[in-house]
Design a protein around this motif. Structure first.
Motif, short mmCIF file in Angstrom:
data_model
loop_
_atom_site.label_atom_id
_atom_site.label_comp_id
_atom_site.label_asym_id
_atom_site.label_seq_id
_atom_site.Cartn_x
_atom_site.Cartn_y
_atom_site.Cartn_z
N CYS A 31 0.76 -1.08 -0.02
CA CYS A 31 0.02 0.07 -0.16
C CYS A 31 0.87 1.32 -0.10
CB CYS A 31 -0.89 0.08 1.20
SG CYS A 31 -2.15 -1.42 1.17
N PRO A 32 0.71 2.21 -0.90
CA PRO A 32 -0.11 2.25 -2.06
C PRO A 32 0.88 1.12 -3.00
CG PRO A 32 1.24 4.10 -2.19
CD PRO A 32 1.22 3.39 -1.05
N PRO A 33 0.19 0.58 -4.28
CA PRO A 33 -1.04 1.09 -4.90
C PRO A 33 -2.21 0.76 -4.48
CG PRO A 33 -0.18 -0.63 -6.04
CD PRO A 33 0.94 -0.49 -4.83
N TYR A 34 -2.18 -0.35 -3.43
CA TYR A 34 -3.71 -0.98 -2.77
C TYR A 34 -3.88 0.02 -1.56
CZ TYR A 34 -2.58 -5.08 -5.65
OH TYR A 34 -2.34 -5.79 -6.82
N VAL A 35 -5.23 -0.09 -1.51
CA VAL A 35 -5.84 0.81 -0.38
C VAL A 35 -6.48 -0.25 0.69
CG1 VAL A 35 -7.67 2.58 0.33
CG2 VAL A 35 -6.50 2.71 -1.81
N ASN A 36 -6.07 -0.17 1.97
CA ASN A 36 -6.63 -0.94 2.95
C ASN A 36 -7.99 -0.88 3.27
OD1 ASN A 36 -5.65 -2.71 5.20
ND2 ASN A 36 -6.63 -1.28 6.54
N GLY A 37 -8.61 -1.86 3.18
CA GLY A 37 -10.08 -2.22 3.15
C GLY A 37 -10.77 -1.82 1.91
N ARG A 38 -10.33 -1.65 0.78
CA ARG A 38 -10.76 -1.58 -0.55
C ARG A 38 -11.10 -2.74 -1.01
NH1 ARG A 38 -9.25 3.62 -3.92
NH2 ARG A 38 -10.31 4.36 -2.14
N GLU A 39 -12.17 -3.03 -1.71
CA GLU A 39 -12.60 -4.09 -2.49
C GLU A 39 -11.60 -4.33 -3.67
OE1 GLU A 39 -14.90 -1.95 -1.65
OE2 GLU A 39 -16.22 -3.19 -0.26
N LEU A 40 -11.41 -5.34 -4.01
CA LEU A 40 -10.41 -5.76 -5.07
C LEU A 40 -11.34 -6.07 -6.45
CD1 LEU A 40 -7.39 -7.91 -3.67
CD2 LEU A 40 -7.79 -5.40 -4.08
N VAL A 41 -10.99 -5.39 -7.47
CA VAL A 41 -11.55 -5.68 -8.88
C VAL A 41 -10.86 -6.71 -9.57
CG1 VAL A 41 -12.23 -3.23 -9.09
CG2 VAL A 41 -10.03 -4.01 -9.95
N CYS A 42 -11.39 -7.33 -10.77
CA CYS A 42 -10.79 -8.45 -11.34
C CYS A 42 -11.13 -8.13 -12.90
CB CYS A 42 -11.26 -9.62 -10.94
SG CYS A 42 -12.94 -9.90 -10.60
N VAL A 43 -10.60 -8.89 -13.83
CA VAL A 43 -11.14 -8.93 -15.15
C VAL A 43 -10.70 -10.31 -15.83
CG1 VAL A 43 -8.86 -8.15 -16.10
CG2 VAL A 43 -10.95 -7.70 -17.51
N VAL A 44 -11.60 -10.82 -16.66
CA VAL A 44 -11.56 -12.06 -17.39
C VAL A 44 -11.03 -11.49 -18.68
CG1 VAL A 44 -12.78 -14.08 -17.95
CG2 VAL A 44 -12.93 -13.17 -15.69
N CYS A 45 -10.08 -12.25 -19.31
CA CYS A 45 -9.72 -11.87 -20.63
C CYS A 45 -9.22 -13.16 -21.30
CB CYS A 45 -8.37 -11.14 -20.47
SG CYS A 45 -8.34 -9.61 -19.44
N SER A 46 -9.36 -13.17 -22.77
CA SER A 46 -9.09 -14.01 -23.64
C SER A 46 -8.00 -13.63 -24.58
CB SER A 46 -10.30 -14.51 -24.26
OG SER A 46 -10.76 -13.60 -25.12
N LYS A 47 -7.34 -14.85 -24.99
CA LYS A 47 -6.31 -14.55 -26.08
C LYS A 47 -6.23 -15.75 -26.94
CE LYS A 47 -1.40 -13.23 -26.41
NZ LYS A 47 -0.29 -13.08 -25.61
#
Length: 102
Positions: free
Chosen positions: A85-101
Motif C-alpha cells: 500500500c500504495p497502490p492498494y488501499v487498506n479495506g478497499r474491495e479488489l476488482v478483477c477482469v476476465v480476458c481471452s487470447k
C-alpha cells in the motif's frame, strides 16, 4: 442478497481464458470478456474454495432472494502488509477482469 446463476463461457477459436485479480483492464493483446469484483468464501461458512471474478453487472435468479445460507460469496478486500500500500488501499474491495487470447 440474491441467488447467482452459474454460467460457463464458451469461446470459439480461443486458446486461453484467464482471470486477472486486482486489474480493471486486460494486458495488451488480450480481449476483455468481462470485469467485476474478486469474491471468495468466508472462513467458517460454506463457500467456494477458489477466488472467483464475479461480473460487475451480474444477473440474478428470479425469486431467488431467500436466505438459505448456502454457498455465500464475499468481497475480497485489500489488507496492507499482505499487499503493498500504495497502490492498494487498506479495506478497499479488489476488482478483477476476465480476458481471452487466441
Amino acid at each position: 442478497m440474491h441467488d447467482v446463476p452459474c454460467a460457463v463461457c464458451l469461446l470459439h477459436s480461443t486458446s486461453i481464458v484467464k482471470m486477472f485479480p486486482a486489474r480493471e483492464n486486460c494486458y495488451k493483446g488480450w480481449k476483455m470478456e468481462y470485469r467485476g469484483y474478486l469474491m471468495a468464501g468466508k472462513p467458517g461458512y460454506k463457500a467456494g474454495s477458489m477466488y472467483t471474478c464475479v461480473d460487475g453487472h451480474p444477473d440474478t435468479v428470479h425469486g431467488g432472494s431467500a436466505n438459505g445460507n448456502g454457498y455465500l460469496f464475499y468481497m475480497v478486500e485489500a489488507r496492507c502488509g499482505s499487499l503493498k500500500c500504495p497502490p492498494y488501499v487498506n479495506g478497499r474491495e479488489l476488482v478483477c477482469v476476465v480476458c481471452s487470447k487466441e
